[in-house]
Design a protein around this motif. Structure first.
Motif, PDB file in Angstrom:
ATOM      1  N   ALA A 119      -5.726 -11.130 -16.034  1.00  0.00           N
ATOM      2  CA  ALA A 119      -5.559 -11.997 -14.804  1.00  0.00           C
ATOM      3  C   ALA A 119      -4.111 -12.596 -14.834  1.00  0.00           C
ATOM      4  O   ALA A 119      -3.517 -12.851 -13.978  1.00  0.00           O
ATOM      5  N   LEU A 120      -4.019 -13.322 -16.263  1.00  0.00           N
ATOM      6  CA  LEU A 120      -2.594 -14.008 -16.299  1.00  0.00           C
ATOM      7  C   LEU A 120      -1.408 -13.216 -16.482  1.00  0.00           C
ATOM      8  O   LEU A 120      -0.531 -13.739 -15.854  1.00  0.00           O
ATOM      9  N   LEU A 121      -1.665 -11.995 -16.733  1.00  0.00           N
ATOM     10  CA  LEU A 121      -0.499 -11.041 -16.809  1.00  0.00           C
ATOM     11  C   LEU A 121      -0.132 -10.877 -15.437  1.00  0.00           C
ATOM     12  O   LEU A 121       1.173 -10.716 -14.793  1.00  0.00           O
ATOM     13  N   LEU A 122      -0.977 -10.242 -14.623  1.00  0.00           N
ATOM     14  CA  LEU A 122      -0.850 -10.126 -13.124  1.00  0.00           C
ATOM     15  C   LEU A 122      -0.320 -11.276 -12.532  1.00  0.00           C
ATOM     16  O   LEU A 122       0.486 -11.129 -11.568  1.00  0.00           O
ATOM     17  N   LYS A 123      -0.852 -12.623 -12.706  1.00  0.00           N
ATOM     18  CA  LYS A 123      -0.464 -13.490 -12.162  1.00  0.00           C
ATOM     19  C   LYS A 123       0.911 -13.950 -12.301  1.00  0.00           C
ATOM     20  O   LYS A 123       2.016 -14.210 -11.318  1.00  0.00           O
TER      21      LYS A 123
END
Length: 70
Positions: free
Chosen positions: A29-33
């Motif tokens: 999720a953090l990478l996608l964000k």
């Protein structure tokens, strides 16, 4: 935060996250964000790892955190 589902993963993602448990999902999720493309690999048919409820004898048991006591 909603993680978009992808029917076909990118041919060359920026990151490969192995494991769909809490840490793997949070990392993805953090990478996608932050605008990265991510491929999430999980061996089980469900996500959540130890946070997933387990069904036994017709009852749903949430075993999350039980392993923290050790």
């Amino acid at each position: 935060m909603r993680i978009p589902s992808v029917s076909k993963p990118p041919s060359s993602p920026d990151a490969l996250v192995v494991g769909g448990g809490f840490s793997g999902l949070l990392s993805a999720a953090l990478l996608l964000k932050n605008g990265k493309s991510v491929h999430l690999a999980e061996k089980l048919p469900k996500l959540g790892g130890r946070l997933s409820p387990e069904s036994r004898d017709g009852f749903q048991n949430l075993v999350a955190g039980a392993w923290l006591a050790y």
